[in-house]
Design a protein around this motif. Structure first.
Motif, PDB file in Angstrom:
ATOM      1  N   VAL A 216       2.361  -9.200   3.113  1.00  0.00           N
ATOM      2  CA  VAL A 216       1.986  -8.381   1.959  1.00  0.00           C
ATOM      3  C   VAL A 216       3.270  -7.893   1.283  1.00  0.00           C
ATOM      4  O   VAL A 216       3.939  -6.984   1.776  1.00  0.00           O
TER       5      VAL A 216
ATOM      6  N   LEU B  87      -9.706  -8.569   0.249  1.00  0.00           N
ATOM      7  CA  LEU B  87      -9.379  -8.204   1.631  1.00  0.00           C
ATOM      8  C   LEU B  87     -10.631  -8.193   2.498  1.00  0.00           C
ATOM      9  O   LEU B  87     -10.605  -8.610   3.649  1.00  0.00           O
TER      10      LEU B  87
ATOM     11  N   ILE C 161       0.470 -12.204  -0.064  1.00  0.00           N
ATOM     12  CA  ILE C 161      -0.272 -11.397  -1.031  1.00  0.00           C
ATOM     13  C   ILE C 161       0.716 -10.506  -1.775  1.00  0.00           C
ATOM     14  O   ILE C 161       1.658  -9.976  -1.182  1.00  0.00           O
TER      15      ILE C 161
ATOM     16  N   ASP D 262       1.159  -7.081  -3.462  1.00  0.00           N
ATOM     17  CA  ASP D 262       0.618  -5.730  -3.618  1.00  0.00           C
ATOM     18  C   ASP D 262       1.261  -5.133  -4.869  1.00  0.00           C
ATOM     19  O   ASP D 262       2.107  -4.251  -4.807  1.00  0.00           O
TER      20      ASP D 262
ATOM     21  N   THR E 116       5.419  -5.880  -1.099  1.00  0.00           N
ATOM     22  CA  THR E 116       5.284  -4.585  -1.769  1.00  0.00           C
ATOM     23  C   THR E 116       6.337  -4.397  -2.859  1.00  0.00           C
ATOM     24  O   THR E 116       6.553  -3.275  -3.314  1.00  0.00           O
TER      25      THR E 116
ATOM     26  N   PHE F  47       3.586  -5.824   6.021  1.00  0.00           N
ATOM     27  CA  PHE F  47       4.032  -5.266   4.741  1.00  0.00           C
ATOM     28  C   PHE F  47       5.555  -5.379   4.675  1.00  0.00           C
ATOM     29  O   PHE F  47       6.242  -4.939   5.602  1.00  0.00           O
TER      30      PHE F  47
ATOM     31  N   PHE G 182      -2.508  -1.259  -1.984  1.00  0.00           N
ATOM     32  CA  PHE G 182      -2.839  -1.513  -0.572  1.00  0.00           C
ATOM     33  C   PHE G 182      -1.965  -0.621   0.308  1.00  0.00           C
ATOM     34  O   PHE G 182      -2.453   0.040   1.220  1.00  0.00           O
ATOM     35  N   LYS G 183      -0.689  -0.596   0.006  1.00  0.00           N
ATOM     36  CA  LYS G 183       0.256   0.227   0.761  1.00  0.00           C
ATOM     37  C   LYS G 183      -0.146   1.708   0.719  1.00  0.00           C
ATOM     38  O   LYS G 183      -0.155   2.392   1.738  1.00  0.00           O
TER      39      LYS G 183
ATOM     40  N   PHE H 282      -1.332  -8.288   9.123  1.00  0.00           N
ATOM     41  CA  PHE H 282      -0.845  -7.968   7.786  1.00  0.00           C
ATOM     42  C   PHE H 282       0.534  -7.337   7.935  1.00  0.00           C
ATOM     43  O   PHE H 282       0.657  -6.237   8.475  1.00  0.00           O
TER      44      PHE H 282
ATOM     45  N   ASN I 226      -2.533 -13.717  -4.590  1.00  0.00           N
ATOM     46  CA  ASN I 226      -1.553 -14.333  -3.711  1.00  0.00           C
ATOM     47  C   ASN I 226      -0.415 -14.851  -4.589  1.00  0.00           C
ATOM     48  O   ASN I 226      -0.458 -14.691  -5.812  1.00  0.00           O
TER      49      ASN I 226
END
Length: 158
Positions: free
Chosen positions: A84, A36, A109, A111, A86, A51, A116-117, A49, A28
């Motif tokens: 999230v 997750l 979070i 990434d 990115t 992104f 994750f993406k 979530f 984080n």
């Protein structure tokens, strides 16, 4: 015909792979590593979530709206917003100041390598995934003002 069947098969594999939240650990914004599978697994709680990236204006607009609405939504639905980020290594240093400056009251979070993406087969952001009991129950790609109403209707139906 063989090509069509191959495409259908690959599409089915992709859809099946995306039904569950991946088993992935990510930091984080405070550097704490979150799982997750474990940290977002409260029974019957709904996790949104979202992104996004610091350079994505529609992403920021969506998160502004979701942040403003989440307390009202929590009166009707057991929900938690998870942003999230990115951003790549060039823009990642902007995440913490932006989220603090915006006053977003959600888990953020990082990434870091966009793992994750990639695991979610996300091409474009903003991209929103709704998860309940570890299962992806709704996906929303893109953002236009008002789409949060659609999202809330979906959340209430879960």
């Amino acid at each position: 015909m063989k090509k069509l069947l191959a495409l259908l098969f690959l599409g089915t594999i992709t859809l099946q792979a995306q039904k569950q939240l991946p088993d992935l650990n990510l930091p984080n914004i405070d550097g704490k590593i979150l799982s997750l599978k474990n940290d977002f697994a409260q029974k019957d709680k709904i996790y949104i979530f979202s992104f996004w990236a610091t350079w994505c204006t529609p992403c920021i607009n969506e998160l502004d709206e979701l942040n403003d609405l989440q307390e009202e939504w929590k009166k009707n639905v057991n929900v938690e917003l998870v942003a999230v980020a990115t951003d790549d290594s060039r823009t990642q240093k902007r995440v913490n100041p932006l989220t603090k400056g915006k006053g977003w009251n959600c888990t953020v979070i990082l990434d870091v390598n966009q793992e994750f993406k990639r695991l979610m087969s996300i091409v474009n952001i903003p991209y929103t995934i709704v998860v309940k009991n570890g299962t992806i129950v709704h996906i929303q790609n893109g953002y236009v003002p008002g789409s949060e109403d659609e999202l809330f209707a979906k959340l209430k139906s879960l």
